[in-house]
Design an enzyme around this catalytic site. Sequence first.
Site, PDB file in Angstrom:
ATOM      1  N   LYS A 145      85.011  50.877 -11.711  1.00  0.00           N
ATOM      2  CA  LYS A 145      84.791  49.520 -11.212  1.00  0.00           C
ATOM      3  C   LYS A 145      83.319  49.308 -10.841  1.00  0.00           C
ATOM      4  O   LYS A 145      82.675  50.204 -10.296  1.00  0.00           O
ATOM      5  CB  LYS A 145      85.692  49.277  -9.996  1.00  0.00           C
ATOM      6  CG  LYS A 145      85.587  47.887  -9.380  1.00  0.00           C
ATOM      7  CD  LYS A 145      86.531  47.762  -8.197  1.00  0.00           C
ATOM      8  CE  LYS A 145      86.420  46.412  -7.525  1.00  0.00           C
ATOM      9  NZ  LYS A 145      87.354  46.278  -6.373  1.00  0.00           N
ATOM     10  N   SER A 220      90.023  42.301  -6.817  1.00  0.00           N
ATOM     11  CA  SER A 220      88.706  42.301  -7.419  1.00  0.00           C
ATOM     12  C   SER A 220      88.495  43.418  -8.452  1.00  0.00           C
ATOM     13  O   SER A 220      87.441  43.466  -9.093  1.00  0.00           O
ATOM     14  CB  SER A 220      87.644  42.455  -6.314  1.00  0.00           C
ATOM     15  OG  SER A 220      87.780  43.695  -5.640  1.00  0.00           O
ATOM     16  N   SER A 244      93.015  44.330  -3.832  1.00  0.00           N
ATOM     17  CA  SER A 244      92.094  44.371  -4.974  1.00  0.00           C
ATOM     18  C   SER A 244      92.425  45.418  -6.027  1.00  0.00           C
ATOM     19  O   SER A 244      91.924  45.347  -7.147  1.00  0.00           O
ATOM     20  CB  SER A 244      90.661  44.597  -4.477  1.00  0.00           C
ATOM     21  OG  SER A 244      90.166  43.437  -3.860  1.00  0.00           O
TER      22      SER A 244
END
Length: 516
Positions: A145, A220, A244
């Site tokens: 990520k 996210s 997330s």
Amino acid sequence: MLNPLIRLLLAFKTVIVTAVLAIGNVIVPFVFFRPTKERKRLAQLIIKKQKERNEEFSRLRSIYKFGSIQRKIVALNWDDLVSKLQTRELSAIQVLDAFIAKTLEISERCNPVTDFIPQATVWAKELDDLEVVKGPLHGIPFCVKDDTNVEGLDTTHGYAKWLYQPATESAVIVKVLQDLGAVPFCKTNVPQTLWSYGSDNPIFGITSNAHNSKLSAGGSSSGTGALVGAGGAHFGTGTDVGGSLRIPAHWNGVASIKPTSYRLSLKGSISPLPKLVGMSPSVGIIGQTPTIVATVVNKMVESQRQLDYDSMAIPIPWNSSDFESTSKLRIGYFTSLPYFPTMGDSGDIVLKAKEALESQGHTLVPFEMPDAYDYIRILVKISIADHSRHVKECWKDEEVADCVKFFWISTKIPVWIYKLVRKILLLKGMPFYSKRTAVFFNPSCRSSSDLWDAIAEKKELQDQILSQWNQLKLDAVICNVISVPAPPLNAPELPPCKEIRYKTPKCSQFQNLNII
């Protein structure tokens, strides 16, 4: 005869919030988006990065072809892939090449990747040169990520001001996975700020759902969820405060876990708001199956390698007996919350899980959460206790992503307008009355004393939940990951007015649970 303004208010029940947004969308950009030297510089950085990225992706597409051999490798299930790498039937470079080719194909339809990691090929070749396999994840490619450092690459959070500032050291989670033999090969997209269930930013664009390009990938950990869901990696890294990891996993049809905070080291995973108190982030894994997630986390904590890099990591051993036990469990469940009711079949899924578990002999009992309005109020107070000062510093001179426009506008609205709107929304008997929406116009903490009070209220809610858990003698609780299925791309992130509460996933059950 009613005044025309009153008739207008009666006709449009969401007029108050709509007016605030309209004013914000017109006046706020005019005032705050005036050209400046720094804004122009950041815009040029975005153009430069996008050009370089497009050229690099085109170059890689000319090298990596997704042919029949690559398709067979990518189609292998987890156990077969691990076995073939452990026995050297497949080389690490063969597997890496196949997954790069697959990811390039996926990138054309759902845009999950920000950058490919140039060193990945070198690392894979080094694994192939070893006399024995490096570890239990030898040769397995994984994605990272874009809030987690990889040496030599940027970590941007979707902000142009953080471009061309490559990390000098990889995050602990990346180092540990490499120590186990895995190969990080790309970084994945995030919504700007990371405080959104959307999935876009001005640098890398929008990431769409792995299975439907018209739907959101969630956030996210948007790119990781989409890439793993589309088959471009068996697993990838992510972070989580209010869903997330789990929301992108849910919306892309894969699995995830938010471990206890600091069970997996946070060192090198860069928080968008590092000074935030009252909410604890976690580093975790998104995988194609629960087995993959459990295996990767197991190997990471079992090795205890992270303690070599970060003494703050909590050395909790892996408890295999929980997975091997045949004892029948006592499980609580709830399907919805009054603050944000579930949509469609989201609640039915929990009931189907309940029936399946009962058919296996487990005991399921209803579980009652405390008043959701209380913990949404606490969430608002804690998350903007600094009056959004720190996030506004990040946004300074930046282009603002669509998925966080309402958040951005809300940071520009004077406090007196917040108070006025809240009072209007709480006028009982009026068509625009909405206790649900008014919560989002609550004042933030005005002092350190207010913040302490909010954290104390959070602790009281924790005690209430744990008390009920203990009274019911539960082993677990099941509920929805979020109250809605995947929405359209960048559905407006509005407060939950009565008419739009089913269209905009502003609050999730797990965000509520995380705040407490």
